[in-house]
Each structure stands twice: as C-alpha cells, then as structure tokens.
Design an enzyme around this catalytic site. Structure first.
Site, mmCIF file in Angstrom:
data_model
loop_
_atom_site.group_PDB
_atom_site.id
_atom_site.type_symbol
_atom_site.label_atom_id
_atom_site.label_comp_id
_atom_site.label_asym_id
_atom_site.label_seq_id
_atom_site.Cartn_x
_atom_site.Cartn_y
_atom_site.Cartn_z
ATOM 1 C CB ALA A 74 -1.461 5.917 -9.255
ATOM 2 C CB VAL A 75 -2.011 0.483 -10.652
ATOM 3 C CG1 VAL A 75 -1.432 -0.703 -11.412
ATOM 4 C CG2 VAL A 75 -2.268 0.113 -9.177
ATOM 5 C CD GLU A 107 -10.249 13.781 1.724
ATOM 6 O OE1 GLU A 107 -9.054 13.726 1.365
ATOM 7 O OE2 GLU A 107 -10.601 14.099 2.873
ATOM 8 C CG ASN A 112 -11.032 8.353 -10.229
ATOM 9 O OD1 ASN A 112 -11.205 7.414 -11.019
ATOM 10 N ND2 ASN A 112 -9.875 8.578 -9.626
ATOM 11 C CE1 TYR A 119 -9.443 3.426 -2.812
ATOM 12 C CE2 TYR A 119 -10.480 5.157 -4.101
ATOM 13 C CZ TYR A 119 -9.349 4.590 -3.544
ATOM 14 O OH TYR A 119 -8.122 5.175 -3.725
#
Ligand SMILES: CC(C)(COP(=O)(O)OP(=O)(O)OC[C@H]1O[C@@H](n2cnc3c(N)ncnc32)[C@H](O)[C@@H]1OP(=O)(O)O)[C@@H](O)C(=O)NCCC(=O)NCCS
Length: 150
Positions: A74-75, A107, A112, A119
């Site tokens: 996460a950012v 996963e 999302n 990705y």
C-alpha cells in the site's frame, strides 16, 4: 524533485504502516497481523518507502521456495501515482535475481480495479480464482503471477 528511498522494514515502522493500512483498505489488517511482517527473516522480505523522511508506503512479501508471494502493498493516498509501488516491484525483481527467485505471485480482490490495473501494467497475469477467499466480504480473490524476467 522528490527523494524516494527504499529500505528494509522494521518493527519501529508499525504506527506509520498502520496509518497507511487504515487509509488504504476497507478491511485493514490489525497491528498483530502487521507486526510479524515488519521484520527481515528467512521467509519475510518487507520494504518501506520514504519520501522526504516520511513513510510513504510498504511492501510485504514471503519467500516461498523459488517464489516471492506479495502479501500486502500500500502507498499513502498523498503519494500515489508517482511510482512508489512500481519502485517496490523493481526492488523486488532485483532481490529475486540475487536470491534465485523466479516468480512473483499475489492475490487481489476482484473489485480492486486500481490494484489490478497496476499489476497488469507490470505484466502480472491472472492465473486463477479463489472463490469467496475474503471472509470479511465474501469477495473472490484473483491469483496473479509473473516471472521475474518478464
Ligand atoms: C495499488 C497501489 C499500491 C499502487 O501504488 P502507486 O504507488 O500509486 O502505483 P504507481 O504510481 O507505481 O503506478 C504505476 C502505474 O500503475 C497503474 N495504476 C496504479 N494505480 C492505479 C489506479 N488506481 N487506477 C488505474 N491504474 C493504476 C497506472 O498504470 C500507473 O501508471 P500512471 O500513473 O502513469 O498511469 C496503490 O494505489 C494503493 O496503495 N492502493 C490501496 C491499497 C491496495 O489496493 N493495495 C493492493 C492490494 S492487492
């Protein structure tokens, strides 16, 4: 010009990681799940990104035989879309080459879409589905993978 630094994570990063986790996920991990991932070990490989001395994001992975399993990334909202997570993947590829790891797997929640686009941009491909994988929402998980030398 921003200064981005990647370094190994440690237990002292817990509070900053919790802040980002809480602002990134509808169902954030609690401290007792995050803490064990913030140390370097035979299995864990976790990184922190710092921008101007502030924790901007984290990447948590496990080494599983010849694969890196990305378990959390996460950012912080203020630092998104400037290449932080891409820098994590670059560092992970470098580490994989040094340690004989051939692939990276993760996963992601089906819904999302931002993460899925991220990705895909980095050459991960969908290779399977785990139905109702997330107990909190009953959502499916998509399994995505790529080889290190993509
Ligand atoms: C997914 C996440 C880690 C991406 O981090 P980031 O540092 O913003 O990503 P980058 O800046 O390296 O993005 C590189 C590219 O990925 C794609 N991308 C990243 N976020 C995207 C989004 N929300 N929507 C569409 N494409 C996205 C884009 O192609 C982007 O390039 P561009 O900005 O030039 O268009 C970040 O949005 C995040 O923390 N989300 C919340 C937590 C989460 O969902 N984690 C993943 C769990 S599996």
């Amino acid at each position: 010009m921003i200064e981005l630094i990647l370094r190994k994570a440690g237990p002292e990063d817990l509070l900053a990681v919790m802040d980002i986790e809480n602002s990134s996920f509808e169902h954030p991990w609690p401290a007792n799940c995050l803490l064990p991932e913030l140390s370097d070990g035979k299995i864990n490989y976790s990184l922190i990104a710092e921008i101007d001395g502030k924790v901007a994001g984290y990447l948590m992975t496990w080494r599983v035989v010849d694969e890196f399993h990305i378990i959390n990334v996460a950012v912080a909202p203020d630092f998104r879309r400037i290449g932080v997570a891409s820098a994590f993947l670059g560092a992970l590829v470098d580490e994989a080459r040094l340690s004989g790891i051939n692939s990276m797997t993760l996963e992601v929640r089906e819904g999302n879409s931002g993460a899925r686009k991220f990705y895909e941009r980095h050459h991960f491909k969908e290779v399977g589905v785990r139905p109702k994988y997330y107990r909190d929402s009953g959502e499916d998980a998509l399994i995505m993978t790529r080889s290190v030398d993509e």
